[in-house]
Write a protein that holds these residues in place. Structure first.
Motif, PDB file in Angstrom:
ATOM      1  N   ALA A   5       7.763   5.789  -2.150  1.00  0.00           N
ATOM      2  CA  ALA A   5       7.636   7.237  -1.971  1.00  0.00           C
ATOM      3  C   ALA A   5       6.934   7.887  -3.156  1.00  0.00           C
ATOM      4  O   ALA A   5       6.417   8.984  -3.047  1.00  0.00           O
ATOM      5  N   SER A   7       3.926   8.050  -5.933  1.00  0.00           N
ATOM      6  CA  SER A   7       2.549   7.656  -6.178  1.00  0.00           C
ATOM      7  C   SER A   7       2.209   8.001  -7.623  1.00  0.00           C
ATOM      8  O   SER A   7       2.367   9.151  -8.045  1.00  0.00           O
ATOM      9  N   SER A  44       3.266  11.983  -7.702  1.00  0.00           N
ATOM     10  CA  SER A  44       3.643  12.736  -6.507  1.00  0.00           C
ATOM     11  C   SER A  44       4.686  11.975  -5.705  1.00  0.00           C
ATOM     12  O   SER A  44       4.848  10.765  -5.836  1.00  0.00           O
ATOM     13  N   LEU A  45       5.401  12.713  -4.866  1.00  0.00           N
ATOM     14  CA  LEU A  45       6.496  12.176  -4.073  1.00  0.00           C
ATOM     15  C   LEU A  45       6.247  12.474  -2.599  1.00  0.00           C
ATOM     16  O   LEU A  45       6.085  13.633  -2.206  1.00  0.00           O
ATOM     17  N   ASP A  46       6.201  11.418  -1.773  1.00  0.00           N
ATOM     18  CA  ASP A  46       6.031  11.552  -0.329  1.00  0.00           C
ATOM     19  C   ASP A  46       7.402  11.867   0.273  1.00  0.00           C
ATOM     20  O   ASP A  46       8.249  10.985   0.428  1.00  0.00           O
ATOM     21  N   MET A  47       7.621  13.119   0.597  1.00  0.00           N
ATOM     22  CA  MET A  47       8.923  13.574   1.082  1.00  0.00           C
ATOM     23  C   MET A  47       9.312  12.960   2.427  1.00  0.00           C
ATOM     24  O   MET A  47      10.483  12.861   2.758  1.00  0.00           O
ATOM     25  N   SER A  48       8.319  12.494   3.215  1.00  0.00           N
ATOM     26  CA  SER A  48       8.629  11.909   4.521  1.00  0.00           C
ATOM     27  C   SER A  48       9.372  10.586   4.394  1.00  0.00           C
ATOM     28  O   SER A  48       9.971  10.114   5.362  1.00  0.00           O
ATOM     29  N   GLN A  49       9.356   9.983   3.207  1.00  0.00           N
ATOM     30  CA  GLN A  49      10.079   8.731   2.985  1.00  0.00           C
ATOM     31  C   GLN A  49      11.512   8.960   2.503  1.00  0.00           C
ATOM     32  O   GLN A  49      12.259   8.010   2.299  1.00  0.00           O
ATOM     33  N   SER A  59       9.321  16.364   4.624  1.00  0.00           N
ATOM     34  CA  SER A  59       7.933  16.437   5.078  1.00  0.00           C
ATOM     35  C   SER A  59       7.044  16.861   3.917  1.00  0.00           C
ATOM     36  O   SER A  59       7.482  17.520   2.983  1.00  0.00           O
ATOM     37  N   THR A  61       4.130  16.351   0.745  1.00  0.00           N
ATOM     38  CA  THR A  61       4.075  15.661  -0.542  1.00  0.00           C
ATOM     39  C   THR A  61       4.304  16.678  -1.641  1.00  0.00           C
ATOM     40  O   THR A  61       3.757  17.778  -1.586  1.00  0.00           O
ATOM     41  N   ARG A  62       5.090  16.323  -2.627  1.00  0.00           N
ATOM     42  CA  ARG A  62       5.368  17.209  -3.757  1.00  0.00           C
ATOM     43  C   ARG A  62       4.741  16.640  -5.024  1.00  0.00           C
ATOM     44  O   ARG A  62       4.884  15.461  -5.312  1.00  0.00           O
ATOM     45  N   THR A  63       4.053  17.480  -5.765  1.00  0.00           N
ATOM     46  CA  THR A  63       3.509  17.099  -7.063  1.00  0.00           C
ATOM     47  C   THR A  63       4.610  17.261  -8.103  1.00  0.00           C
ATOM     48  O   THR A  63       5.225  18.319  -8.201  1.00  0.00           O
TER      49      THR A  63
END
Length: 75
Positions: A5, A7, A44-49, A59, A61-63
């Motif tokens: 999740a 990056s 960054s963090l993929d919130m969907s995971q 849902s 992506t958060r920086t």
């Protein structure tokens, strides 16, 4: 939290741990395997995971932070 999740260009993300049931997380952001100089990287963090206690996925992506990497030997 799955490590996938996060990056982190030009870095290695390892060891996601939580001591409070998943409210806060600690991860290690390590140096890249090869000598690198790179400015303007963004963690960054993929919130969907991510899944909350009700089983709902996030849902978007958060920086989280920006950083520079310089592991090149001086010349």
């Amino acid at each position: 939290m799955p490590l996938g999740a996060l990056s982190a260009p030009h870095a290695a993300v390892t060891g996601a741990t939580t001591a409070d049931g998943g409210i806060t997380w600690v991860v290690h952001l390590g140096t890249p395997p090869n000598p690198t100089t790179a400015a303007g990287n963004v963690l960054s963090l993929d919130m969907s995971q991510l899944v909350d206690m009700s089983g709902d996925h996030g849902s978007g992506t958060r920086t989280l932070a920006s950083y520079a990497v310089d592991t090149q030997a001086p010349t």
